[in-house]
Design a protein around this motif. Structure first.
Motif, PDB file in Angstrom:
ATOM      1  N   HIS A 126      10.784  11.887 -21.544  1.00 26.07           N
ATOM      2  CA  HIS A 126       9.531  11.426 -20.946  1.00 26.07           C
ATOM      3  C   HIS A 126       9.850  10.260 -20.013  1.00 26.07           C
ATOM      4  O   HIS A 126      10.315   9.208 -20.457  1.00 26.07           O
ATOM      5  CB  HIS A 126       8.580  10.991 -22.066  1.00 26.07           C
ATOM      6  N   ARG A 127       9.674  10.488 -18.699  1.00 26.28           N
ATOM      7  CA  ARG A 127       9.942   9.442 -17.714  1.00 26.28           C
ATOM      8  C   ARG A 127       8.637   9.068 -17.016  1.00 26.28           C
ATOM      9  O   ARG A 127       7.843   9.930 -16.664  1.00 26.28           O
ATOM     10  CB  ARG A 127      10.947   9.922 -16.669  1.00 26.28           C
ATOM     11  N   VAL A 128       8.451   7.768 -16.821  1.00 27.92           N
ATOM     12  CA  VAL A 128       7.194   7.266 -16.257  1.00 27.92           C
ATOM     13  C   VAL A 128       7.509   6.307 -15.116  1.00 27.92           C
ATOM     14  O   VAL A 128       8.435   5.490 -15.220  1.00 27.92           O
ATOM     15  CB  VAL A 128       6.351   6.532 -17.337  1.00 27.92           C
ATOM     16  N   GLU A 129       6.743   6.417 -14.050  1.00 27.70           N
ATOM     17  CA  GLU A 129       6.795   5.427 -12.977  1.00 27.70           C
ATOM     18  C   GLU A 129       5.528   4.585 -13.036  1.00 27.70           C
ATOM     19  O   GLU A 129       4.421   5.103 -13.040  1.00 27.70           O
ATOM     20  CB  GLU A 129       6.927   6.113 -11.610  1.00 27.70           C
ATOM     21  N   GLU A 130       5.705   3.293 -13.097  1.00 25.58           N
ATOM     22  CA  GLU A 130       4.594   2.332 -13.188  1.00 25.58           C
ATOM     23  C   GLU A 130       4.057   2.058 -11.776  1.00 25.58           C
ATOM     24  O   GLU A 130       4.777   1.579 -10.906  1.00 25.58           O
ATOM     25  CB  GLU A 130       5.105   1.050 -13.829  1.00 25.58           C
ATOM     26  N   VAL A 131       2.780   2.405 -11.544  1.00 25.62           N
ATOM     27  CA  VAL A 131       2.170   2.189 -10.216  1.00 25.62           C
ATOM     28  C   VAL A 131       0.897   1.346 -10.324  1.00 25.62           C
ATOM     29  O   VAL A 131       0.084   1.326  -9.409  1.00 25.62           O
ATOM     30  CB  VAL A 131       1.866   3.536  -9.522  1.00 25.62           C
ATOM     31  N   THR A 132       0.755   0.652 -11.444  1.00 28.44           N
ATOM     32  CA  THR A 132      -0.462  -0.148 -11.632  1.00 28.44           C
ATOM     33  C   THR A 132      -0.605  -1.207 -10.551  1.00 28.44           C
ATOM     34  O   THR A 132      -1.694  -1.399  -9.985  1.00 28.44           O
ATOM     35  CB  THR A 132      -0.443  -0.814 -13.020  1.00 28.44           C
ATOM     36  N   GLU A 133       0.475  -1.900 -10.245  1.00 28.83           N
ATOM     37  CA  GLU A 133       0.391  -2.957  -9.235  1.00 28.83           C
ATOM     38  C   GLU A 133       0.063  -2.392  -7.852  1.00 28.83           C
ATOM     39  O   GLU A 133      -0.591  -3.036  -7.038  1.00 28.83           O
ATOM     40  CB  GLU A 133       1.711  -3.735  -9.193  1.00 28.83           C
ATOM     41  N   LEU A 134       0.525  -1.180  -7.582  1.00 27.58           N
ATOM     42  CA  LEU A 134       0.192  -0.532  -6.324  1.00 27.58           C
ATOM     43  C   LEU A 134      -1.307  -0.300  -6.229  1.00 27.58           C
ATOM     44  O   LEU A 134      -1.927  -0.511  -5.181  1.00 27.58           O
ATOM     45  CB  LEU A 134       0.949   0.799  -6.212  1.00 27.58           C
ATOM     46  N   ILE A 135      -1.912   0.105  -7.336  1.00 22.68           N
ATOM     47  CA  ILE A 135      -3.351   0.350  -7.347  1.00 22.68           C
ATOM     48  C   ILE A 135      -4.122  -0.952  -7.178  1.00 22.68           C
ATOM     49  O   ILE A 135      -5.141  -1.028  -6.480  1.00 22.68           O
ATOM     50  CB  ILE A 135      -3.768   1.033  -8.672  1.00 22.68           C
ATOM     51  N   ARG A 136      -3.621  -2.010  -7.781  1.00 22.97           N
ATOM     52  CA  ARG A 136      -4.346  -3.279  -7.762  1.00 22.97           C
ATOM     53  C   ARG A 136      -4.081  -4.104  -6.499  1.00 22.97           C
ATOM     54  O   ARG A 136      -4.716  -5.141  -6.293  1.00 22.97           O
ATOM     55  CB  ARG A 136      -3.934  -4.118  -8.973  1.00 22.97           C
ATOM     56  N   ALA A 137      -3.117  -3.682  -5.693  1.00 24.78           N
ATOM     57  CA  ALA A 137      -2.601  -4.541  -4.626  1.00 24.78           C
ATOM     58  C   ALA A 137      -3.694  -5.117  -3.733  1.00 24.78           C
ATOM     59  O   ALA A 137      -3.685  -6.299  -3.404  1.00 24.78           O
ATOM     60  CB  ALA A 137      -1.580  -3.783  -3.790  1.00 24.78           C
ATOM     61  N   ARG A 138      -4.644  -4.287  -3.318  1.00 26.11           N
ATOM     62  CA  ARG A 138      -5.653  -4.761  -2.372  1.00 26.11           C
ATOM     63  C   ARG A 138      -6.949  -5.205  -3.046  1.00 26.11           C
ATOM     64  O   ARG A 138      -7.733  -5.937  -2.448  1.00 26.11           O
ATOM     65  CB  ARG A 138      -5.964  -3.667  -1.349  1.00 26.11           C
ATOM     66  N   GLY A 139      -7.165  -4.734  -4.252  1.00 23.88           N
ATOM     67  CA  GLY A 139      -8.373  -5.138  -4.959  1.00 23.88           C
ATOM     68  C   GLY A 139      -9.617  -4.538  -4.339  1.00 23.88           C
ATOM     69  O   GLY A 139      -9.625  -4.059  -3.215  1.00 23.88           O
ATOM     70  N   GLY A 140     -10.751  -4.599  -5.068  1.00 21.06           N
ATOM     71  CA  GLY A 140     -12.014  -4.094  -4.541  1.00 21.06           C
ATOM     72  C   GLY A 140     -12.053  -2.584  -4.577  1.00 21.06           C
ATOM     73  O   GLY A 140     -11.042  -1.910  -4.606  1.00 21.06           O
TER      74      GLY A 140
END
Length: 409
Positions: A126-140
């Motif tokens: 099971h391999r995972v790429e963390e993209v949470t910060e990408l989603i939060r980068a611009r906010g709103g």
């Protein structure tokens, strides 16, 4: 490192990215350091625990279905034994030290089988790429939607890449089978009495470009005679290789009983009419009579054989050319021509991969062939065959198959 065993457990822990191994019961067997760091958990909180015990769903947010989707993906891997690349998933991850408090996370998972010696799935990678910060980068809301789309596009691109990898592997396997089939179907030179013969077959470069080129050598009944033929089937891969085998065998049989090469091609054309995939196939066959120093020939849409005379003159046998096999709804007898030769001449048959090039007139390729034959006319058939291939084929390999037969008369 030939004398040092690799510590794969250490390698697993050092690999960058979020990695975990699970049993078929979906219990964590091992996780790497990045997994623990990103999830904020200790090894004791994960290893040995079921996936839903280690990462429960948020009961207050029914829309957070990440873990259930991961479970479904893992079940597919267990059932099919094939890798499953998932779309971007949203998770609610509970803080391990603050029960009831959840953090919204976005992960892009891939699940792959680890097979045992019996071919059964023993573990799930099971391999995972963390993209949470990408989603939060611009906010709103608008920025989030944009980043979600970007992350989705990234995930889709990765899925397409993995699909392309699978297709390449499948095509490579097909190429190996087709080449093995062609090699098994093409005759050995030693099957004929005449020994001054060289044969060459060069497959096209690329996984998809295995074609239906073939050659045939057969001792003819009555006198000291030899039948030499080459042909080309339209198409690529296993279907073309299978059609090639059928046509070669049919022409070989017909040549043994036919009065001449034209009659042999007449029989082959009628046979091609009932073989799926044989439409527009080409072939040329020559009957060499060593006692009378004569060559009878007939062509069904194929490039003309070359006759290299001892004085260095090259004659292309193009006086009996007709349309390809199965080109006419009502076939008519094919033409036949004859030419003489003196001892020491060389007969060369080949397929179009040797002389045809994209955006170039066929006569330019025939001229190159003639020049090469003249330059190496004093060589024995084996050396001559190698020299012709070296002179005419591109250094990186041709995009079409090439069959070549050289007969010293």
């Amino acid at each position: 490192m030939n004398d040092t065993a690799i510590d794969y457990a250490a390698v697993f822990q050092a690999l960058p990215g979020i990695l975990a191994l699970l049993t078929p019961d979906l219990v964590y067997a091992d996780v790497n350091e990045d997994f623990l760091r990103v999830t904020g958990r200790t090894r004791e909180q994960v290893v040995g625990h079921h996936i839903f015990d280690a990462f429960p769903e948020n009961p207050d947010n029914p829309s957070a279905k990440g873990m259930r989707n991961v479970e479904a993906s893992m079940r597919r891997v267990l059932a099919t034994g094939e890798r499953d690349t998932m779309a971007l998933q949203r998770y609610d991850v509970e803080y391990p030290d603050r029960p009831g408090q959840w953090e919204e996370r976005y992960w892009s998972p891939v699940n792959a089988p680890v097979l045992g010696p019996d071919g059964k799935v023993r573990l799930l990678a099971h391999r995972v790429e963390e993209v949470t910060e990408l989603i939060r980068a611009r906010g709103g809301p608008s920025g989030t939607r944009t980043r979600v789309l970007e992350a989705e596009l990234y995930t889709r691109a990765r899925e397409l890449q993995e699909l392309n990898d699978r297709l390449r592997q499948a095509h490579a396997r097909e190429r190996e089978v087709a080449l093995a089939l062609q090699e098994a179907m093409l005759p050995a030179r030693r099957q004929v009495r005449h020994q001054a013969v060289a044969v060459r077959y060069r497959p096209a470069v690329g996984a998809l470009n295995v074609c239906g080129d073939w050659y045939d050598l057969v001792d003819l009944v009555g006198g000291n005679r030899l039948g030499v033929s080459v042909g080309d089937v339209v198409g690529h891969g296993l279907p073309a290789a299978c059609v090639m085998g059928q046509l070669r065998s049919a022409l070989s049989a017909a040549s043994r009983v036919a009065a001449g090469p034209a009659q042999a091609l007449d029989v082959l054309g009628r046979y091609a009419h009932v073989v799926d995939g044989a439409e527009s196939a080409t072939a040329v066959t020559t009957f060499v009579d060593f006692d009378h120093h004569a060559i009878a020939y007939s062509s069904a849409g194929h490039p003309p054989p070359a006759l290299l005379h001892p004085d260095g003159r090259v004659e292309f046998l193009d006086k009996a050319t007709d349309p390809p096999l199965d080109a006419r709804p009502d076939p008519i007898p094919r033409p036949q021509a004859e030419t003489g030769f003196t001892e020491g001449a060389t007969l060369v048959l080949y397929t179009d991969g040797l002389v045809e090039r994209r955006y170039e007139d066929i006569y330019a390729g025939l001229a190159r062939l003639a020049d090469s034959l003249v330059a190496h006319r004093h060589e024995d058939p084996e050396t001559l065959a190698d020299a012709v291939l070296l002179d005419l084929l591109p250094s990186g390999g041709a995009t079409d198959d090439t069959a070549l037969v050289v007969v010293r008369l």
